[in-house]
Design a protein around this motif. Structure first.
Motif, PDB file in Angstrom:
ATOM      1  N   ASN A  47       0.001  -3.215   6.200  1.00 27.28           N
ATOM      2  CA  ASN A  47      -1.460  -3.085   6.229  1.00 27.28           C
ATOM      3  C   ASN A  47      -1.938  -2.056   5.210  1.00 27.28           C
ATOM      4  N   ALA A  48      -1.188  -0.978   5.054  1.00 22.43           N
ATOM      5  CA  ALA A  48      -1.552   0.041   4.057  1.00 22.43           C
ATOM      6  C   ALA A  48      -1.485  -0.539   2.650  1.00 22.43           C
ATOM      7  N   ILE A  49      -0.497  -1.390   2.410  1.00 25.24           N
ATOM      8  CA  ILE A  49      -0.385  -2.046   1.096  1.00 25.24           C
ATOM      9  C   ILE A  49      -1.566  -2.983   0.884  1.00 25.24           C
ATOM     10  N   ASN A  50      -1.944  -3.729   1.909  1.00 26.76           N
ATOM     11  CA  ASN A  50      -3.099  -4.616   1.808  1.00 26.76           C
ATOM     12  C   ASN A  50      -4.372  -3.822   1.529  1.00 26.76           C
ATOM     13  N   ASP A  51      -4.555  -2.717   2.248  1.00 34.61           N
ATOM     14  CA  ASP A  51      -5.725  -1.866   2.018  1.00 34.61           C
ATOM     15  C   ASP A  51      -5.708  -1.290   0.606  1.00 34.61           C
ATOM     16  N   PHE A  52      -4.535  -0.908   0.135  1.00 32.38           N
ATOM     17  CA  PHE A  52      -4.391  -0.385  -1.229  1.00 32.38           C
ATOM     18  C   PHE A  52      -4.832  -1.452  -2.241  1.00 32.38           C
ATOM     19  N   ASN A  53      -4.396  -2.697  -2.034  1.00 33.87           N
ATOM     20  CA  ASN A  53      -4.803  -3.798  -2.913  1.00 33.87           C
ATOM     21  C   ASN A  53      -6.322  -3.912  -2.969  1.00 33.87           C
ATOM     22  N   GLU A  54      -6.949  -3.869  -1.804  1.00 33.78           N
ATOM     23  CA  GLU A  54      -8.399  -4.026  -1.734  1.00 33.78           C
ATOM     24  C   GLU A  54      -9.127  -2.839  -2.359  1.00 33.78           C
ATOM     25  N   THR A  55      -8.652  -1.639  -2.096  1.00 30.82           N
ATOM     26  CA  THR A  55      -9.309  -0.434  -2.591  1.00 30.82           C
ATOM     27  C   THR A  55      -9.187  -0.292  -4.102  1.00 30.82           C
ATOM     28  N   TYR A  56      -7.987  -0.552  -4.620  1.00 24.37           N
ATOM     29  CA  TYR A  56      -7.718  -0.295  -6.034  1.00 24.37           C
ATOM     30  C   TYR A  56      -7.666  -1.553  -6.893  1.00 24.37           C
ATOM     31  N   GLY A  57      -7.966  -2.705  -6.306  1.00 21.09           N
ATOM     32  CA  GLY A  57      -7.971  -3.945  -7.068  1.00 21.09           C
ATOM     33  C   GLY A  57      -6.595  -4.329  -7.581  1.00 21.09           C
ATOM     34  N   LYS A  58      -5.565  -3.942  -6.854  1.00 23.60           N
ATOM     35  CA  LYS A  58      -4.191  -4.273  -7.243  1.00 23.60           C
ATOM     36  C   LYS A  58      -3.795  -5.605  -6.626  1.00 23.60           C
ATOM     37  N   GLN A  59      -2.712  -6.139  -7.120  1.00 20.32           N
ATOM     38  CA  GLN A  59      -2.192  -7.397  -6.592  1.00 20.32           C
ATOM     39  C   GLN A  59      -0.733  -7.232  -6.192  1.00 20.32           C
ATOM     40  N   ILE A  60      -0.472  -6.272  -5.313  1.00 16.34           N
ATOM     41  CA  ILE A  60       0.884  -6.109  -4.796  1.00 16.34           C
ATOM     42  C   ILE A  60       1.151  -7.333  -3.913  1.00 16.34           C
ATOM     43  N   PRO A  61       2.214  -8.089  -4.208  1.00 10.57           N
ATOM     44  CA  PRO A  61       2.448  -9.384  -3.548  1.00 10.57           C
ATOM     45  C   PRO A  61       2.881  -9.258  -2.085  1.00 10.57           C
ATOM     46  N   LEU A  62       1.920  -9.335  -1.172  1.00  7.48           N
ATOM     47  CA  LEU A  62       2.204  -9.186   0.251  1.00  7.48           C
ATOM     48  C   LEU A  62       3.095 -10.292   0.801  1.00  7.48           C
ATOM     49  N   GLU A  63       3.111 -11.447   0.134  1.00  8.29           N
ATOM     50  CA  GLU A  63       3.940 -12.544   0.627  1.00  8.29           C
ATOM     51  C   GLU A  63       5.432 -12.211   0.566  1.00  8.29           C
ATOM     52  N   LEU A  64       5.798 -11.169  -0.195  1.00  6.01           N
ATOM     53  CA  LEU A  64       7.201 -10.747  -0.260  1.00  6.01           C
ATOM     54  C   LEU A  64       7.593  -9.871   0.931  1.00  6.01           C
ATOM     55  N   ALA A  65       6.617  -9.522   1.742  1.00  2.73           N
ATOM     56  CA  ALA A  65       6.831  -8.702   2.950  1.00  2.73           C
ATOM     57  C   ALA A  65       7.661  -7.461   2.622  1.00  2.73           C
ATOM     58  N   GLU A  66       8.796  -7.275   3.284  1.00  5.31           N
ATOM     59  CA  GLU A  66       9.565  -6.054   3.096  1.00  5.31           C
ATOM     60  C   GLU A  66      10.251  -5.965   1.736  1.00  5.31           C
ATOM     61  N   ASP A  67      10.279  -7.065   0.996  1.00  5.95           N
ATOM     62  CA  ASP A  67      10.902  -7.058  -0.333  1.00  5.95           C
ATOM     63  C   ASP A  67       9.928  -6.699  -1.456  1.00  5.95           C
ATOM     64  N   ILE A  68       8.709  -6.323  -1.108  1.00  2.41           N
ATOM     65  CA  ILE A  68       7.716  -5.949  -2.118  1.00  2.41           C
ATOM     66  C   ILE A  68       8.262  -4.779  -2.940  1.00  2.41           C
ATOM     67  N   PRO A  69       8.371  -4.940  -4.257  1.00  2.28           N
ATOM     68  CA  PRO A  69       8.810  -3.815  -5.089  1.00  2.28           C
ATOM     69  C   PRO A  69       7.652  -2.836  -5.283  1.00  2.28           C
ATOM     70  N   LEU A  70       7.826  -1.608  -4.828  1.00  4.35           N
ATOM     71  CA  LEU A  70       6.736  -0.644  -4.891  1.00  4.35           C
ATOM     72  C   LEU A  70       6.873   0.340  -6.045  1.00  4.35           C
ATOM     73  N   PHE A  71       8.029   0.982  -6.170  1.00  2.00           N
ATOM     74  CA  PHE A  71       8.169   2.072  -7.119  1.00  2.00           C
ATOM     75  C   PHE A  71       9.534   2.000  -7.794  1.00  2.00           C
ATOM     76  N   GLY A  72       9.575   2.382  -9.051  1.00  2.00           N
ATOM     77  CA  GLY A  72      10.827   2.331  -9.806  1.00  2.00           C
ATOM     78  C   GLY A  72      10.753   1.259 -10.872  1.00  2.00           C
ATOM     79  N   LYS A  73      11.894   0.833 -11.343  1.00  3.50           N
ATOM     80  CA  LYS A  73      11.961  -0.130 -12.449  1.00  3.50           C
ATOM     81  C   LYS A  73      11.168  -1.401 -12.177  1.00  3.50           C
ATOM     82  N   GLN A  74      11.315  -1.962 -11.001  1.00  3.78           N
ATOM     83  CA  GLN A  74      10.654  -3.221 -10.644  1.00  3.78           C
ATOM     84  C   GLN A  74       9.298  -3.006  -9.967  1.00  3.78           C
ATOM     85  N   GLY A  75       8.996  -1.765  -9.645  1.00  3.22           N
ATOM     86  CA  GLY A  75       7.818  -1.461  -8.842  1.00  3.22           C
ATOM     87  C   GLY A  75       6.498  -1.678  -9.549  1.00  3.22           C
TER      88      GLY A  75
END
Length: 106
Positions: A11-39
């Motif tokens: 939910n925090a990732i979804n809110d982050f997407n909405e607040t900052y206009g990002k497109q972090i892929p929620l469909e990847l669920a726990e496999d969402i790359p957040l930080f680092g090389k793939q993040g």
């Protein structure tokens, strides 16, 4: 408890997407790359997300944790690589505080 932590993080990732206009892929669920090389997050984005997660943990579960401390930063592999690693890290911290999370299902 792990399911509740997972819901808070996603939910925090979804809110982050909405607040900052990002497109972090929620469909990847726990496999969402957040930080680092793939993040998909830069340092500032990661800090914003972590603060949001910390606040929600406090509000919804009454758990006060500091996620981005020296312990997290000094680990060989970052606990912020994916949504799943963040969830696992939160559960580990909660276990250390004598609150129980079930073991990961992945």
């Amino acid at each position: 408890m792990r399911e509740k932590v997972s819901a808070i993080v996603l939910n925090a990732i979804n809110d982050f997407n909405e607040t900052y206009g990002k497109q972090i892929p929620l469909e990847l669920a726990e496999d969402i790359p957040l930080f680092g090389k793939q993040g998909v997050l830069d340092s500032l984005g990661l800090v914003s997300l972590v603060v949001s997660i910390e606040q929600t943990l406090e509000d919804e579960l009454g758990v006060s944790l500091i996620l981005a401390d020296e312990k997290a930063v000094s680990q060989r592999t970052s606990p912020f690589r994916t949504a799943g690693t963040v969830i696992d890290y939160i559960c580990k911290l909660m276990q250390e505080e004598t609150q129980v999370c079930e073991s990961p299902s992945h």
